[in-house]
Motif scaffolding. Structure first.
Motif, short mmCIF file in Angstrom:
data_model
loop_
_atom_site.label_atom_id
_atom_site.label_comp_id
_atom_site.label_asym_id
_atom_site.label_seq_id
_atom_site.Cartn_x
_atom_site.Cartn_y
_atom_site.Cartn_z
N PHE A 290 -2.92 -12.11 -2.91
CA PHE A 290 -1.73 -12.48 -2.13
C PHE A 290 -0.52 -11.76 -2.70
O PHE A 290 -0.27 -11.82 -3.90
N PHE A 291 0.21 -11.08 -1.84
CA PHE A 291 1.44 -10.38 -2.23
C PHE A 291 2.60 -11.13 -1.61
O PHE A 291 2.61 -11.37 -0.41
N GLU A 292 3.58 -11.50 -2.44
CA GLU A 292 4.79 -12.15 -1.94
C GLU A 292 5.99 -11.40 -2.51
O GLU A 292 6.10 -11.24 -3.73
N GLY A 293 6.84 -10.92 -1.61
CA GLY A 293 8.00 -10.17 -2.06
C GLY A 293 9.23 -10.48 -1.23
O GLY A 293 9.12 -10.86 -0.07
N GLU A 294 10.37 -10.31 -1.85
CA GLU A 294 11.65 -10.52 -1.17
C GLU A 294 12.29 -9.16 -0.92
O GLU A 294 12.86 -8.55 -1.83
N PHE A 295 12.15 -8.69 0.31
CA PHE A 295 12.70 -7.39 0.69
C PHE A 295 13.57 -7.55 1.92
O PHE A 295 13.31 -8.41 2.77
N ASN A 296 14.56 -6.66 2.05
CA ASN A 296 15.34 -6.67 3.29
C ASN A 296 14.44 -6.13 4.41
O ASN A 296 13.38 -5.55 4.15
N ALA A 297 14.86 -6.30 5.65
CA ALA A 297 14.02 -5.95 6.80
C ALA A 297 13.61 -4.47 6.79
O ALA A 297 12.46 -4.14 7.07
N MET A 298 14.55 -3.60 6.44
CA MET A 298 14.25 -2.16 6.44
C MET A 298 13.21 -1.82 5.37
O MET A 298 12.25 -1.11 5.65
N MET A 299 13.40 -2.35 4.17
CA MET A 299 12.46 -2.09 3.08
C MET A 299 11.09 -2.68 3.43
O MET A 299 10.06 -2.04 3.21
N ALA A 300 11.06 -3.89 3.97
CA ALA A 300 9.80 -4.54 4.33
C ALA A 300 9.03 -3.68 5.33
O ALA A 300 7.81 -3.52 5.21
N MET A 301 9.72 -3.13 6.29
CA MET A 301 9.09 -2.28 7.30
C MET A 301 8.46 -1.04 6.66
O MET A 301 7.37 -0.63 7.01
N MET A 302 9.16 -0.47 5.68
CA MET A 302 8.68 0.75 5.03
C MET A 302 7.48 0.49 4.10
O MET A 302 6.60 1.32 4.00
N VAL A 303 7.46 -0.64 3.42
CA VAL A 303 6.43 -0.87 2.39
C VAL A 303 5.25 -1.70 2.87
O VAL A 303 4.23 -1.75 2.18
N LYS A 304 5.33 -2.33 4.02
CA LYS A 304 4.26 -3.23 4.48
C LYS A 304 2.92 -2.51 4.57
O LYS A 304 1.91 -2.99 4.05
#
Length: 130
Positions: A99-113
């Motif tokens: 399980f991966f849980e991270g706090e990223f802004n929307a732009m970063m989340a889109m790039m790293v997902k």
């Protein structure tokens, strides 16, 4: 952002997997072929880098004997955890799910997902190598 791997069955006991995942040096075995760097820093932390990605330092955050091992980012810049949940099936078989849980802004989340999803699937698929 929360991601999870598929559950994988490993022909090892939950105790064995817990002990193996509690030693940071064993994570090198689980890494994908695209690993560019892996270095154990101390008993509880390591740094790794994949080709084309920044290096990431992980530290052991929590352990619950035979059922869970939690690694977390050593830096507060991109806070996240990677949890290995271990489920005992028998004396010599277990299931593991990451399980991966991270706090990223929307732009970063889109790039790293995508890359992170692929990464945790690879780690899970390599559990049999431990």
């Amino acid at each position: 952002m929360n991601l999870e791997s598929q559950k994988v069955t490993v022909e090892k006991s939950a105790q064995y997997l817990f002990e193996a995942l509690s030693q940071v040096s064993n994570y090198e075995t689980l890494m994908p072929d695209t690993i560019a760097k892996f270095e154990v820093l101390d008993a509880d932390s390591f740094i790794f880098g994949l080709k084309g990605m920044p290096e990431i330092k992980l530290r052991m955050k929590d352990k619950i004997p035979t059922s869970k091992v939690v690694l977390g980012a050593a830096s507060d810049k991109l806070p996240f955890t990677l949890t290995a949940a271990i489920y005992s099936l028998s004396d010599n078989a277990s299931e593991v799910q990451l399980f991966f849980e991270g706090e990223f802004n929307a732009m970063m989340a889109m790039m790293v997902k995508g890359p992170i999803s692929k990464f945790i699937e690879t780690l899970a698929a390599n559990m049999h190598k431990l």
